[in-house]
Design a protein around this motif. Sequence first.
Motif: not given
Length: 297
Positions: A95-97, A103-108, A263-264
């Motif tokens: 769940l955490g992963a 969030f990493g994808l959305a932030a990018t 693609v990210l």
Amino acid sequence: MKNIIKTTFVNSHNKLRNGWWIAIFIVFVAMTRPIYKPLKLLLDDFGIHANILELLSAALILFVTYLCVRLRKETMGSVGLDIDSNWMQQFGLGLGAGLIMVFGLAATVWLGGGVNFEYNFKLDVSFLLLSFYLFAIGAFFEELLHRGFLFQRLIGGIGFWPAQLMIASLFAVGHLSNPGMEGVSQIIGAVNLFVSSLVFGLAYYKTRSLALPIGLHLGWNWSMGSLLGINVSGHENAGVLISQISDMPSWFTGGEFGLEGSVLAIGVECVALFLLWHWTGTHCSSNASDKIVLKAA
């Protein structure tokens, strides 16, 4: 002739071959489809709340899995549903992963100008709990169907990576009719779904449990839909944030399909696959054949 007929059905250990177990599972699943709608209508007539009825699909696939497991004289733990403290820890890890990946994808994408967010003042905590429940049902259903009994019998029959590629192809094809699956987004989205299936499958193989893949699946979908308000596999969701996709190319933003069409997202899934591959896992099988399957496949 007698030996040929016998070996068609049983292996060298005098047990029914995996291919026949797969056929049995598929037949049982097919038998549940005609009864789904009538059963749902019947339960609705009895006043069962719609949110509870959402459990029906998952309950039916769980029942089919239970039947197959009992026919093999095994327990539900054999398919990765031995729910204990370790299972819950793996679920929480997944769940955490999943949250971190999204969030990493959305932030990018946000930093690149592909999406903007604003706070949704209309939602409350009860919405988050309900959406978590609904996304959890979906994750449980899909993982039990794609990484449960069927997948595990495929591993036993043809090896890990051939089974991975087969199930990942089915997983991707099964989403081709989703909203937003058109043009470039269809190609990128299908590739992303294919790779994400490989991630979920490897998560099962490393742990011999469905806890980690269910957690990953839930963390990904719930955070993307209910926290960020982004379309999940083309399906619109209300979220804590309201997302607005920019007019930048859909190969970057994902377009109407959501970030899974970017693609990210493929890059994020590939990183997860790489890390899982090099992770020692939490299950060390003493069965040499398990190690041979992974090495040789």
